[in-house]
Write a protein that holds these residues in place. Structure first.
Motif, mmCIF file in Angstrom:
data_model
loop_
_atom_site.group_PDB
_atom_site.id
_atom_site.type_symbol
_atom_site.label_atom_id
_atom_site.label_comp_id
_atom_site.label_asym_id
_atom_site.label_seq_id
_atom_site.Cartn_x
_atom_site.Cartn_y
_atom_site.Cartn_z
ATOM 1 N N MET A 6 0.825 -1.210 0.000
ATOM 2 C CA MET A 6 0.000 0.000 0.000
ATOM 3 C C MET A 6 0.862 1.265 0.000
ATOM 4 O O MET A 6 1.985 1.255 0.471
ATOM 5 N N ILE A 7 0.282 2.323 -0.486
ATOM 6 C CA ILE A 7 0.902 3.645 -0.369
ATOM 7 C C ILE A 7 0.950 4.013 1.123
ATOM 8 O O ILE A 7 0.027 3.697 1.865
ATOM 9 N N LYS A 8 2.014 4.610 1.552
ATOM 10 C CA LYS A 8 2.178 4.971 2.984
ATOM 11 C C LYS A 8 1.128 5.991 3.417
ATOM 12 O O LYS A 8 0.863 6.948 2.691
ATOM 13 N N ILE A 9 0.562 5.802 4.597
ATOM 14 C CA ILE A 9 -0.324 6.825 5.169
ATOM 15 C C ILE A 9 0.315 7.355 6.451
ATOM 16 O O ILE A 9 0.600 6.591 7.367
ATOM 17 N N TYR A 10 0.592 8.643 6.479
ATOM 18 C CA TYR A 10 1.160 9.268 7.680
ATOM 19 C C TYR A 10 0.071 9.999 8.440
ATOM 20 O O TYR A 10 -0.815 10.614 7.837
ATOM 21 N N GLN A 11 0.157 9.959 9.765
ATOM 22 C CA GLN A 11 -0.697 10.837 10.585
ATOM 23 C C GLN A 11 0.216 11.526 11.594
ATOM 24 O O GLN A 11 0.277 11.140 12.749
ATOM 25 N N GLU A 12 0.961 12.512 11.111
ATOM 26 C CA GLU A 12 1.958 13.181 11.942
ATOM 27 C C GLU A 12 1.620 14.664 12.033
ATOM 28 O O GLU A 12 0.822 15.175 11.252
ATOM 29 N N ASP A 13 2.308 15.357 12.961
ATOM 30 C CA ASP A 13 2.081 16.802 13.032
ATOM 31 C C ASP A 13 2.828 17.499 11.905
ATOM 32 O O ASP A 13 3.649 16.902 11.218
ATOM 33 N N SER A 247 -15.421 15.492 0.291
ATOM 34 C CA SER A 247 -16.254 15.689 -0.900
ATOM 35 C C SER A 247 -15.645 15.032 -2.140
ATOM 36 O O SER A 247 -16.291 14.917 -3.177
ATOM 37 N N ALA A 248 -14.399 14.627 -2.074
ATOM 38 C CA ALA A 248 -13.725 14.064 -3.248
ATOM 39 C C ALA A 248 -14.031 12.578 -3.432
ATOM 40 O O ALA A 248 -14.407 11.888 -2.492
ATOM 41 N N GLN A 249 -13.856 12.111 -4.662
ATOM 42 C CA GLN A 249 -14.089 10.705 -5.005
ATOM 43 C C GLN A 249 -12.781 9.935 -4.938
ATOM 44 O O GLN A 249 -11.842 10.235 -5.680
ATOM 45 N N ALA A 250 -12.730 8.925 -4.102
ATOM 46 C CA ALA A 250 -11.489 8.165 -3.916
ATOM 47 C C ALA A 250 -10.973 7.580 -5.236
ATOM 48 O O ALA A 250 -9.771 7.600 -5.506
ATOM 49 N N SER A 251 -11.856 7.075 -6.060
ATOM 50 C CA SER A 251 -11.419 6.426 -7.307
ATOM 51 C C SER A 251 -10.772 7.440 -8.252
ATOM 52 O O SER A 251 -9.814 7.128 -8.960
ATOM 53 N N GLU A 252 -11.282 8.662 -8.251
ATOM 54 C CA GLU A 252 -10.733 9.696 -9.128
ATOM 55 C C GLU A 252 -9.382 10.202 -8.612
ATOM 56 O O GLU A 252 -8.442 10.412 -9.389
ATOM 57 N N ILE A 253 -9.300 10.375 -7.297
ATOM 58 C CA ILE A 253 -8.025 10.784 -6.692
ATOM 59 C C ILE A 253 -6.957 9.727 -6.998
ATOM 60 O O ILE A 253 -5.835 10.053 -7.404
ATOM 61 N N ALA A 254 -7.331 8.473 -6.811
ATOM 62 C CA ALA A 254 -6.373 7.384 -7.053
ATOM 63 C C ALA A 254 -5.927 7.384 -8.512
ATOM 64 O O ALA A 254 -4.736 7.231 -8.810
ATOM 65 N N ALA A 255 -6.881 7.564 -9.415
ATOM 66 C CA ALA A 255 -6.544 7.565 -10.851
ATOM 67 C C ALA A 255 -5.586 8.705 -11.179
ATOM 68 O O ALA A 255 -4.648 8.535 -11.972
ATOM 69 N N ASP A 256 -5.792 9.858 -10.566
ATOM 70 C CA ASP A 256 -4.917 11.008 -10.822
ATOM 71 C C ASP A 256 -3.517 10.774 -10.244
ATOM 72 O O ASP A 256 -2.506 11.118 -10.870
ATOM 73 N N LEU A 257 -3.469 10.193 -9.039
ATOM 74 C CA LEU A 257 -2.151 9.867 -8.455
ATOM 75 C C LEU A 257 -1.387 8.915 -9.377
ATOM 76 O O LEU A 257 -0.199 9.108 -9.661
ATOM 77 N N LEU A 271 -0.963 12.759 -1.569
ATOM 78 C CA LEU A 271 -2.296 13.240 -1.182
ATOM 79 C C LEU A 271 -2.233 13.773 0.242
ATOM 80 O O LEU A 271 -1.716 13.099 1.132
ATOM 81 N N ILE A 272 -2.728 14.957 0.435
ATOM 82 C CA ILE A 272 -2.875 15.495 1.792
ATOM 83 C C ILE A 272 -4.367 15.746 2.009
ATOM 84 O O ILE A 272 -5.006 16.440 1.214
ATOM 85 N N THR A 273 -4.884 15.156 3.054
ATOM 86 C CA THR A 273 -6.337 15.218 3.276
ATOM 87 C C THR A 273 -6.646 15.352 4.764
ATOM 88 O O THR A 273 -5.857 14.939 5.613
ATOM 89 N N ASN A 274 -7.804 15.934 5.044
ATOM 90 C CA ASN A 274 -8.246 16.007 6.443
ATOM 91 C C ASN A 274 -9.189 14.854 6.766
ATOM 92 O O ASN A 274 -9.790 14.812 7.830
ATOM 93 N N SER A 275 -9.294 13.898 5.849
ATOM 94 C CA SER A 275 -10.230 12.789 6.061
ATOM 95 C C SER A 275 -9.498 11.443 6.064
ATOM 96 O O SER A 275 -8.979 10.998 5.038
ATOM 97 N N LEU A 276 -9.469 10.813 7.210
ATOM 98 C CA LEU A 276 -8.819 9.502 7.301
ATOM 99 C C LEU A 276 -9.547 8.466 6.453
ATOM 100 O O LEU A 276 -8.925 7.619 5.811
ATOM 101 N N SER A 277 -10.856 8.590 6.380
ATOM 102 C CA SER A 277 -11.604 7.592 5.592
ATOM 103 C C SER A 277 -11.300 7.758 4.104
ATOM 104 O O SER A 277 -11.139 6.778 3.384
ATOM 105 N N LEU A 278 -11.148 9.013 3.639
ATOM 106 C CA LEU A 278 -10.756 9.217 2.246
ATOM 107 C C LEU A 278 -9.351 8.645 2.015
ATOM 108 O O LEU A 278 -9.102 7.962 1.016
ATOM 109 N N ALA A 279 -8.456 8.901 2.950
ATOM 110 C CA ALA A 279 -7.083 8.392 2.831
ATOM 111 C C ALA A 279 -7.093 6.880 2.639
ATOM 112 O O ALA A 279 -6.427 6.346 1.735
ATOM 113 N N GLN A 280 -7.855 6.214 3.472
ATOM 114 C CA GLN A 280 -7.894 4.745 3.398
ATOM 115 C C GLN A 280 -8.537 4.262 2.104
ATOM 116 O O GLN A 280 -8.069 3.316 1.476
ATOM 117 N N ALA A 281 -9.596 4.940 1.699
ATOM 118 C CA ALA A 281 -10.288 4.553 0.466
ATOM 119 C C ALA A 281 -9.374 4.768 -0.754
ATOM 120 O O ALA A 281 -9.336 3.948 -1.674
#
Lengths: 435, 435
Positions: A6-13, A247-257, A271-281
């Motif tokens: 998986m792509i790394k997910i950070y939750q740091e300051d 508000s963003a679509q996970a599939s579209e963000i992934a396709a753009d990445l 990707l920088i997001t304020n939504s953990l659920s979007l990050a995971q999706a």
């Protein structure tokens, strides 16, 4: 899907994240390549065309009889091009032209003071060379993005250099060159092509500026000839940064990445997001979409080694981190994206909202796709008409106007210990006698 | 006057003259200096402030307790400045400001197509560092010429670095820094100052761009950090080219030639004229005026080794040769000088007519005195507000607008073998399923 990490997910300051992203941007100088490139440049300066022909045999395995591609070949390539490709290239050229028209500068004149005229005129560079890589990296879109601003600026002679190919030069590249008004194409690649453009040979005239992407040999050669000619930025691997909320679509963000990840194993998709659920999706979607990509191996390496998702609670912090990264491409997939444009301090090209998918900008929207990478958007701009002109200042003073400032000029000159400067001005009013 | 060799007078055809002037512009790389500079940069990156303090002792013979010059010292320097110098600096700052105001760019937006917004915003660099040489080359005018455009561009933090001096930093430099709105001054010079600006230390924050003149160590260091930060051009020795006919005054031409010759033994003063009698009169005047110049030794070396007068019958050829030289400063002392502005293709700053003596531009007229040298006016501009900003593109498309170009984008992407690019666009309209 098994085996793909998986792509790394950070939750740091914020401060921790800034340290993490800084690690991604370290540069390396390869002295072995520097020396090889220097030797090639020396050969081209000494032996001219013959060196280019010898290198074509040695590096490209091609025996050339003529360095220049015949005019008719460009014409032919355009005429024989597939219709849908022709239409697409024409539409792209039209949008690139209409956007870059707006970048044209006119200079100015200031005649507001009695006896004084001051101004600046804008003058095109006379000759420009454009490097176009060979093989699978020979992109017709890159020809349009480089050539159109140069021609709009008024460059007299725009020549393309591109490595000789056993199977001949890519037809779409030739057609795009025809469409963009390129004046000549020469079959020469690598550091030797850059040397030929900088110093000239019997066949290739020296240019004032060299633009266009290339491998490490081309980039190193561009740095070495910098000063003798101008160069555009030395492009690093492609990057995309996306700011998104729920508000963003996970599939579209992934396709753009993935669209940027497929460019290069060293590409960066962030990707920088304020939504953990979007990050995971998104992480899940990246894995899913990666599986059946033709350039899967490249994209996967970029995703695993150089990409990440950062979750940060505050929008202001998301922008702060992104401005520190200064990404080549920035997508803002937040509710009301346009409102955030003012928070963007460092980026090459910004894509606002769901339907401004980054590849739209690579090809067709009109803004340039030659953009600063590796954090250089802190101080560099997209390629534009302004890269193919230079400014020339001018000033005229009447005798009376000069008399009024004589004292100020001579005071400053003598403060700096430059007596001849002071006397030059005074010579307009008195005659100096030698002792 | 005995013992002073006359300035060379050539009477050759255009092609011969072009070969002669080409010999003057060869560049040399000094690998020993490159290596020394690299070592200094490494030390500053490793040891930060302590390295700067050690180098100040070693190279400048100064023991520093504080790298930063106290705020009050700038204020004091300005208040205690001689009145006529204060007035002159203020007038210069006012003219530089009014000229550079005209260089400000605003960006643009294009909302002419349904569902599409495209544009470019202009954003200032955040932090800029300005190198100011020490000793006799510490010019207050250079502070104004670099600092004013940066502040007009909107640069947040403009810091000056300048070598520590046993007798303290030049008071006129401190005063000019105060007048120009410089935010801080640090006592650090040479390659170590450039390293500190590029990479930062405990006291000095890293900047986005480094500008300002310096010796070979400074210039080499700027080249080495280029890419990590932006740099301005690497300035070579000063140059003046004068185009004149019989209407010009020999004594004034000679005085202007000498004003640039006194800068540097490697400076170049060049006159191209269609009048042999003017050529001979100027040569004689140069000798006469040279005799009692304080910087005679420097000016004489520049005149003998690097300067010349060329006599050519045709005005068109005079301009052709001058455009080949691409001089930093160009004086047009022809009858009706302004009419010839269109023939100027390559030059930094143009001085039109008898009363636009070049030193007027060094100090006071307002156009910048930081100009391209060594033929780089073929592709470079004077320093300006545009050097302290970068451009950021943006684009927004509606769903309908994207749908209209979907086919064109995917056609181009697939032609270039970039499937993930095509799919990113298509993801807005269909959902891709993994296999």
């Amino acid at each position: 899907m098994r085996g793909i990490k998986m792509i790394k997910i950070y939750q740091e300051d914020l401060e921790t994240m800034k340290r993490i992203v800084a690690d991604y941007t370290e540069q390396v100088v390869d002295f072995e390549i520097e020396a090889k490139v220097q030797a090639i440049i020396t050969q081209v300066r000494k032996r001219g065309d013959q060196a280019l022909i010898d290198y074509a045999r040695q590096f490209d395995g091609v025996s050339l009889t003529d360095l220049k591609v015949a005019e008719e070949q460009l014409e032919q390539a355009w005429l024989q091009l597939d219709d849908s490709l022709k239409t697409s290239l024409k539409l792209a050229a039209q949008n690139i032209t209409s956007f870059h028209e707006l970048e044209k500068e006119k200079g100015f004149v200031d005649a507001s003071q009695a006896g004084i005229v001051r101004g600046q005129k804008v003058t095109p560079l006379k000759r420009v060379g454009l490097y176009v890589p060979g093989g699978t990296a020979a992109y017709p879109s890159t020809i349009l993005m480089n050539a159109i601003p140069a021609k709009l600026a008024g460059v007299e002679e725009l020549v393309v250099v591109t490595p000789p190919q056993k199977e001949g030069i890519n037809q779409a590249v030739l057609a795009a060159a025809k469409l963009a008004g390129v004046d000549a194409i020469y079959q020469v690649g690598g550091a030797q092509a850059i040397a030929a453009l900088a110093y000239g040979t019997e066949t290739i005239k020296p240019v004032d500026k060299i633009v266009g992407p290339g491998n490490i040999f081309v980039a190193t050669a561009k740095k070495q000839v910098f000063g003798t000619v101008a160069i555009d930025m030395v492009a690093g691997p492609s990057e995309i940064g996306i700011l998104a909320d729920d508000s963003a679509q996970a599939s579209e963000i992934a396709a753009d990445l993935l669209s940027q990840a497929e460019h290069d194993k060293r590409a960066r998709a962030m990707l920088i997001t304020n939504s953990l659920s979007l990050a995971q999706a998104v992480a899940k979607e990246v894995e899913r979409q990666l599986v059946n990509l033709p350039r899967k191996e490249i994209a996967q390496a970029a995703i695993m080694d150089r990409s990440f998702i950062a979750v940060m609670p505050q929008i202001a912090e998301m922008f702060d981190l992104m401005n520190t990264i200064a990404p080549e491409h920035l997508e803002i997939q937040l509710t009301e994206p346009t409102a955030y444009l003012g928070l963007v301090k460092n980026a090459g090209s910004v894509f606002l909202g769901r339907y401004a998918s980054e590849p739209l900008g690579d090809y067709l929207a009109g803004p340039n796709h030659v953009l600063p990478t590796g954090g250089t958007a802190r101080f560099s701009s997209p390629l534009g008409v302004y890269d193919f002109v230079k400014r020339i200042q001018f000033v005229q003073y009447s005798k009376e106007a000069l008399a009024e400032v004589e004292k100020a000029v001579t005071t400053l000159a003598r403060t700096e210990g430059l007596e001849a400067h002071a006397r030059a001005l005074e010579s307009r009013f008195t005659n100096y006698e030698g002792e």
